[in-house]
Motif scaffolding. Sequence first.
Motif, PDB file in Angstrom:
ATOM      1  N   LEU A  25     -22.584   2.323 -32.837  1.00 46.57           N
ATOM      2  CA  LEU A  25     -24.025   2.257 -33.051  1.00 46.57           C
ATOM      3  C   LEU A  25     -24.269   1.905 -34.512  1.00 46.57           C
ATOM      4  O   LEU A  25     -24.086   2.736 -35.400  1.00 46.57           O
ATOM      5  CB  LEU A  25     -24.690   3.587 -32.699  1.00 46.57           C
ATOM      6  CG  LEU A  25     -26.193   3.688 -32.983  1.00 46.57           C
ATOM      7  CD1 LEU A  25     -26.973   2.606 -32.225  1.00 46.57           C
ATOM      8  CD2 LEU A  25     -26.726   5.075 -32.634  1.00 46.57           C
ATOM      9  N   GLY A  26     -24.635   0.654 -34.759  1.00 43.34           N
ATOM     10  CA  GLY A  26     -24.997   0.231 -36.103  1.00 43.34           C
ATOM     11  C   GLY A  26     -26.455   0.562 -36.365  1.00 43.34           C
ATOM     12  O   GLY A  26     -27.293   0.471 -35.467  1.00 43.34           O
ATOM     13  N   VAL A  27     -26.754   0.946 -37.589  1.00 42.25           N
ATOM     14  CA  VAL A  27     -28.127   1.319 -37.944  1.00 42.25           C
ATOM     15  C   VAL A  27     -28.524   0.555 -39.200  1.00 42.25           C
ATOM     16  O   VAL A  27     -27.887   0.687 -40.252  1.00 42.25           O
ATOM     17  CB  VAL A  27     -28.258   2.839 -38.195  1.00 42.25           C
ATOM     18  CG1 VAL A  27     -29.721   3.201 -38.438  1.00 42.25           C
ATOM     19  CG2 VAL A  27     -27.705   3.633 -37.021  1.00 42.25           C
ATOM     20  N   GLY A  28     -29.573  -0.250 -39.082  1.00 47.12           N
ATOM     21  CA  GLY A  28     -30.074  -1.011 -40.218  1.00 47.12           C
ATOM     22  C   GLY A  28     -31.079  -0.211 -41.030  1.00 47.12           C
ATOM     23  O   GLY A  28     -31.561   0.845 -40.609  1.00 47.12           O
ATOM     24  N   GLY A  29     -31.383  -0.734 -42.207  1.00 43.79           N
ATOM     25  CA  GLY A  29     -32.254  -0.023 -43.132  1.00 43.79           C
ATOM     26  C   GLY A  29     -33.722  -0.259 -42.887  1.00 43.79           C
ATOM     27  O   GLY A  29     -34.377  -1.004 -43.626  1.00 43.79           O
ATOM     28  N   VAL A  71     -19.260   7.804 -29.437  1.00 38.47           N
ATOM     29  CA  VAL A  71     -20.111   6.974 -30.295  1.00 38.47           C
ATOM     30  C   VAL A  71     -19.689   7.104 -31.754  1.00 38.47           C
ATOM     31  O   VAL A  71     -19.567   8.215 -32.286  1.00 38.47           O
ATOM     32  CB  VAL A  71     -21.600   7.361 -30.161  1.00 38.47           C
ATOM     33  CG1 VAL A  71     -22.465   6.394 -30.965  1.00 38.47           C
ATOM     34  CG2 VAL A  71     -22.024   7.361 -28.692  1.00 38.47           C
ATOM     35  N   THR A  72     -19.468   5.953 -32.388  1.00 43.24           N
ATOM     36  CA  THR A  72     -19.221   5.887 -33.831  1.00 43.24           C
ATOM     37  C   THR A  72     -20.433   5.247 -34.483  1.00 43.24           C
ATOM     38  O   THR A  72     -20.804   4.111 -34.122  1.00 43.24           O
ATOM     39  CB  THR A  72     -17.968   5.058 -34.150  1.00 43.24           C
ATOM     40  OG1 THR A  72     -16.830   5.671 -33.542  1.00 43.24           O
ATOM     41  CG2 THR A  72     -17.752   4.959 -35.650  1.00 43.24           C
ATOM     42  N   VAL A  73     -21.049   5.942 -35.412  1.00 40.03           N
ATOM     43  CA  VAL A  73     -22.240   5.423 -36.082  1.00 40.03           C
ATOM     44  C   VAL A  73     -21.820   4.711 -37.363  1.00 40.03           C
ATOM     45  O   VAL A  73     -21.072   5.268 -38.183  1.00 40.03           O
ATOM     46  CB  VAL A  73     -23.236   6.549 -36.412  1.00 40.03           C
ATOM     47  CG1 VAL A  73     -24.485   5.977 -37.090  1.00 40.03           C
ATOM     48  CG2 VAL A  73     -23.628   7.291 -35.133  1.00 40.03           C
ATOM     49  N   VAL A  74     -22.289   3.477 -37.528  1.00 44.47           N
ATOM     50  CA  VAL A  74     -22.004   2.700 -38.737  1.00 44.47           C
ATOM     51  C   VAL A  74     -23.341   2.270 -39.340  1.00 44.47           C
ATOM     52  O   VAL A  74     -23.899   1.237 -38.949  1.00 44.47           O
ATOM     53  CB  VAL A  74     -21.124   1.474 -38.435  1.00 44.47           C
ATOM     54  CG1 VAL A  74     -20.814   0.716 -39.731  1.00 44.47           C
ATOM     55  CG2 VAL A  74     -19.842   1.883 -37.730  1.00 44.47           C
ATOM     56  N   PRO A  75     -23.890   3.045 -40.255  1.00 44.24           N
ATOM     57  CA  PRO A  75     -25.158   2.671 -40.882  1.00 44.24           C
ATOM     58  C   PRO A  75     -24.921   1.763 -42.091  1.00 44.24           C
ATOM     59  O   PRO A  75     -23.805   1.682 -42.621  1.00 44.24           O
ATOM     60  CB  PRO A  75     -25.730   4.016 -41.328  1.00 44.24           C
ATOM     61  CG  PRO A  75     -24.511   4.843 -41.620  1.00 44.24           C
ATOM     62  CD  PRO A  75     -23.414   4.351 -40.714  1.00 44.24           C
TER      63      PRO A  75
END
Length: 422
Positions: A5-9, A30-34
């Motif tokens: 799960l990528g998270v943009g700014g 789930v691996t979160v990559v912000p």
Amino acid sequence: MRIVLGVGGGIAAYKAALLLRLFSEGGHEVTVVPTEAALRFVGAPTWEALSGRQVQTDVWSNITDVPHVRIGQEADLVVVAPTTADLLAKAAHGLAGDLLTNVLLTARCPVVLAPAMHTEMWEHAATRANVATLRERGVTIIDPASGRLTGTDTGPGRLPEPEDMHAAAMAAVGGTSGPRPEGGSGHDLTEHAVLVSTGGTREPLDPVRYLGNRSSGKQGLAVAEVAAARGARVTLVAANLELPVAPGIDVVPVETALELQAEMDARAADHDVVVMVAAVADFRPADYAASKIKKTHDPADPDAAPSITLVRNPDILAGLVSARGGAASPLLVGFAAETGDETGSVLELGRAKLARKGCDLLVVNEVGAGLTFGADDTTVHVLTRGRDDAVDIGPASKRAVSEGIWDAVVASLHPAGLRAID
């Protein structure tokens, strides 16, 4: 399933936390990559607490594990929500300045991007070109919703609700929130051409007035966009639609029932599935006034009003059934907006309409004040010719409902052996 799960700014990053919960509750890892900017909106402790995994944004942490390559290689699905205009541009041009953009370059699994930005940014030619480029590469891009943005701005650019993003993500890997037919796929409509009608027809009375209905076109638009996301070649015949349509969908604008009938009749035979979602006016004025009809100012009759004679509009769906004759293609799907009355319930009236129309499937929903028209959520019942049972879908978002409708259509399509597009 291993999900990144990528998270943009963007300010909408908080919705990604709710999406993460939906993935986790579904039993996924789930691996979160912000991005660094995303951590200004939602901090690393939140992502780590919800995912149970360490969060990093750069390529220099845990360098011996080679995370900038490994995370993407091992993923079964990558979802980025929100995807900012900056992230869209970087993904389209293959830039890799942080961990998330490296993941996007190394991933060989389905990738789903959920853009969120101000309307002007979403509609800019550069953003549209980036979206088109990514879609050509097979990336699933969920069009943003229309609504309140940061500050007082409103318009297209709002991040979709977590449930809608979850449904689109599951469809991309061959699953939805509901049952899918045996062998179903996230691109199970790739070999089919689909014709969808949406919106509400308007029947002119004079140059400034018309007879119409409350249809916003949201449900038909969702049906078309889900079909496109599942690989179909989609044509949308849109009656007075004021909502943005995803790139890649051919749009044919119409206004009246007769115009809608002409377009549907002319195009139906070239498609494998025809879905009649549009709310077609049952009647139209018998005569059109070339100039505005004015109120009278006769003191002797201050309440005088003109009498308007109406004539019946054609039954477009019945006409399509008749034109098809005994052929199996196209598969015909109707929509029945019912309120229920003294003659029967919504479902009873729907069954009678299915028998009367002769289409293959009928999607029945209850309408009325505050129900369905213009709303974001709905409940429908899918009836199939020759079967006594109904498939109940909802209450859910119109996109999630559309996924369920296409599941039912695909279940009817495969046994029918319809032709593939050359």
